[in-house]
Write a protein that holds these residues in place. Structure first.
Motif, PDB file in Angstrom:
ATOM      1  N   ALA A 264       0.821  -1.210   0.000  1.00  6.17           N
ATOM      2  CA  ALA A 264       0.000   0.000   0.000  1.00  6.17           C
ATOM      3  C   ALA A 264       0.856   1.261   0.000  1.00  6.17           C
ATOM      4  CB  ALA A 264      -0.932  -0.007   1.200  1.00  6.17           C
ATOM      5  N   PHE A 265       1.873   1.306   0.852  1.00  2.62           N
ATOM      6  CA  PHE A 265       2.714   2.497   0.934  1.00  2.62           C
ATOM      7  C   PHE A 265       3.536   2.691  -0.340  1.00  2.62           C
ATOM      8  CE2 PHE A 265       2.593   2.316   5.777  1.00  2.62           C
ATOM      9  CZ  PHE A 265       1.747   3.408   5.857  1.00  2.62           C
ATOM     10  N   ALA A 266       3.970   1.599  -0.960  1.00  6.58           N
ATOM     11  CA  ALA A 266       4.715   1.707  -2.217  1.00  6.58           C
ATOM     12  C   ALA A 266       3.844   2.333  -3.294  1.00  6.58           C
ATOM     13  CB  ALA A 266       5.203   0.326  -2.656  1.00  6.58           C
TER      14      ALA A 266
ATOM     15  N   ALA B 115       3.179   6.092  -2.736  1.00 12.61           N
ATOM     16  CA  ALA B 115       4.317   6.955  -3.046  1.00 12.61           C
ATOM     17  C   ALA B 115       4.422   7.273  -4.530  1.00 12.61           C
ATOM     18  CB  ALA B 115       5.613   6.288  -2.572  1.00 12.61           C
ATOM     19  N   VAL B 116       3.859   6.420  -5.387  1.00 14.24           N
ATOM     20  CA  VAL B 116       4.076   6.607  -6.831  1.00 14.24           C
ATOM     21  C   VAL B 116       2.805   6.835  -7.632  1.00 14.24           C
ATOM     22  CG1 VAL B 116       6.191   5.227  -6.759  1.00 14.24           C
ATOM     23  CG2 VAL B 116       4.015   4.104  -7.273  1.00 14.24           C
TER      24      VAL B 116
ATOM     25  N   PHE C  89      -2.723  10.328  -5.596  1.00 19.57           N
ATOM     26  CA  PHE C  89      -3.041   9.711  -4.307  1.00 19.57           C
ATOM     27  C   PHE C  89      -2.386  10.507  -3.188  1.00 19.57           C
ATOM     28  CE2 PHE C  89      -2.857   6.756  -0.793  1.00 19.57           C
ATOM     29  CZ  PHE C  89      -4.111   6.166  -0.849  1.00 19.57           C
ATOM     30  N   ASP C  90      -3.172  10.756  -2.132  1.00 16.29           N
ATOM     31  CA  ASP C  90      -2.720  11.574  -1.013  1.00 16.29           C
ATOM     32  C   ASP C  90      -3.143  10.893   0.282  1.00 16.29           C
ATOM     33  OD1 ASP C  90      -2.204  13.498   0.917  1.00 16.29           O
ATOM     34  OD2 ASP C  90      -2.955  15.162  -0.299  1.00 16.29           O
ATOM     35  N   LEU C  91      -2.164  10.586   1.143  1.00 11.51           N
ATOM     36  CA  LEU C  91      -2.465   9.917   2.411  1.00 11.51           C
ATOM     37  C   LEU C  91      -3.395  10.727   3.294  1.00 11.51           C
ATOM     38  CD1 LEU C  91       1.071   8.513   3.382  1.00 11.51           C
ATOM     39  CD2 LEU C  91      -0.880   7.220   2.519  1.00 11.51           C
ATOM     40  N   THR C  92      -3.422  12.051   3.103  1.00 19.41           N
ATOM     41  CA  THR C  92      -4.275  12.900   3.929  1.00 19.41           C
ATOM     42  C   THR C  92      -5.700  12.987   3.392  1.00 19.41           C
ATOM     43  OG1 THR C  92      -3.735  14.956   2.741  1.00 19.41           O
ATOM     44  CG2 THR C  92      -2.261  14.295   4.543  1.00 19.41           C
TER      45      THR C  92
ATOM     46  N   LEU D 122      -6.907   2.743  -3.779  1.00 18.28           N
ATOM     47  CA  LEU D 122      -5.848   2.362  -4.710  1.00 18.28           C
ATOM     48  C   LEU D 122      -6.306   1.281  -5.685  1.00 18.28           C
ATOM     49  CD1 LEU D 122      -2.896   2.249  -2.161  1.00 18.28           C
ATOM     50  CD2 LEU D 122      -3.045   3.807  -4.119  1.00 18.28           C
ATOM     51  N   SER D 123      -7.465   0.678  -5.427  1.00 19.15           N
ATOM     52  CA  SER D 123      -7.999  -0.351  -6.328  1.00 19.15           C
ATOM     53  C   SER D 123      -8.487   0.239  -7.646  1.00 19.15           C
ATOM     54  CB  SER D 123      -9.157  -1.102  -5.653  1.00 19.15           C
ATOM     55  OG  SER D 123      -8.717  -1.806  -4.521  1.00 19.15           O
TER      56      SER D 123
END
Length: 214
Positions: free
Chosen positions: A32-34, A37-38, A42-45, A52-53
């Protein structure tokens, strides 16, 4: 086959099942984190991992859900065997198994795109698949939360106070973060808290399984 040989044969697959469960969390977050990052937009906040699906590379997260779901179910079976032989409560492993099943449903029914992800997407729309995804996630998360308290009760009975406190604290933190993200006020702080809580919960699962394997 002797009784000793039978027991050894049974113990090996149980340890293998526990190993599967132990790696499910690290694998889930590494993947998920990989992606976070790319993947453009996509923004974690702003976005949970389930979003991500979507998009051309969405198959990666779908596969992540499927693989970690199967691994989690395997780990739950291993825990069930170990606890059943020790005459402990088997509801904890069953609840973790339900969490694993919810990951499989999350793979089948994708979260709705929106809020800028995939890149260029406008406000989120609600689809049938999206509703089913949220339902599966809610059942899975609640199963995981209840599991923390079931294990806490077991640890208390066994005199492992530190593990009992750790389990209850994990359950409370995860429930609070889950309540925050479902409240409709998912700002940056709430979203990051949810990511942290899910990471904490997966870490607890891994810790419990490793402890049981030992």
């Amino acid at each position: 086959m002797t009784i000793a040989a039978t027991r050894t044969h049974a113990a090996i697959p149980t340890r293998a099942l526990l190993a599967c469960g132990a790696v499910s969390g690290p694998l889930y977050f590494l993947t998920a984190f990989a992606q976070a990052a790319v993947r453009e937009g996509f923004d974690l906040t702003k976005h949970p991992a389930s979003m991500l699906s979507n998009g051309d590379a969405g198959w990666i997260q779908v596969t992540n859900f499927l693989v970690t779901g199967v691994l989690m179910i395997a780990g739950a079976v291993g825990l069930h065997r170990r606890m059943e032989s020790g005459r402990g409560s088997v509801w904890g492993p069953r609840l973790l198994g339900a969490f694993g099943v919810s990951l499989l449903f999350a793979a089948v029914f994708k979260a709705d795109p929106g809020n800028g992800f995939p890149a260029g997407t406008g406000p989120a729309t609600i689809s049938t698949a999206g509703i089913l995804h949220m339902a599966a996630g809610s059942i899975g998360f609640l199963s995981l939360i209840v599991a923390t308290f079931v294990f806490a009760s077991r640890f208390s009975r066994e005199g492992h106070r530190g593990w009992a406190v750790y389990s209850r604290a994990t359950g409370i933190a995860f429930f609070s973060a889950f309540a925050g993200i479902t409240s409709g006020n998912a700002n940056a702080v709430v979203m990051l808290a949810f990511w942290a809580a899910v990471l904490l919960a997966w870490g607890w699962v891994t810790a419990v399984i490793v402890r049981t394997a030992r």
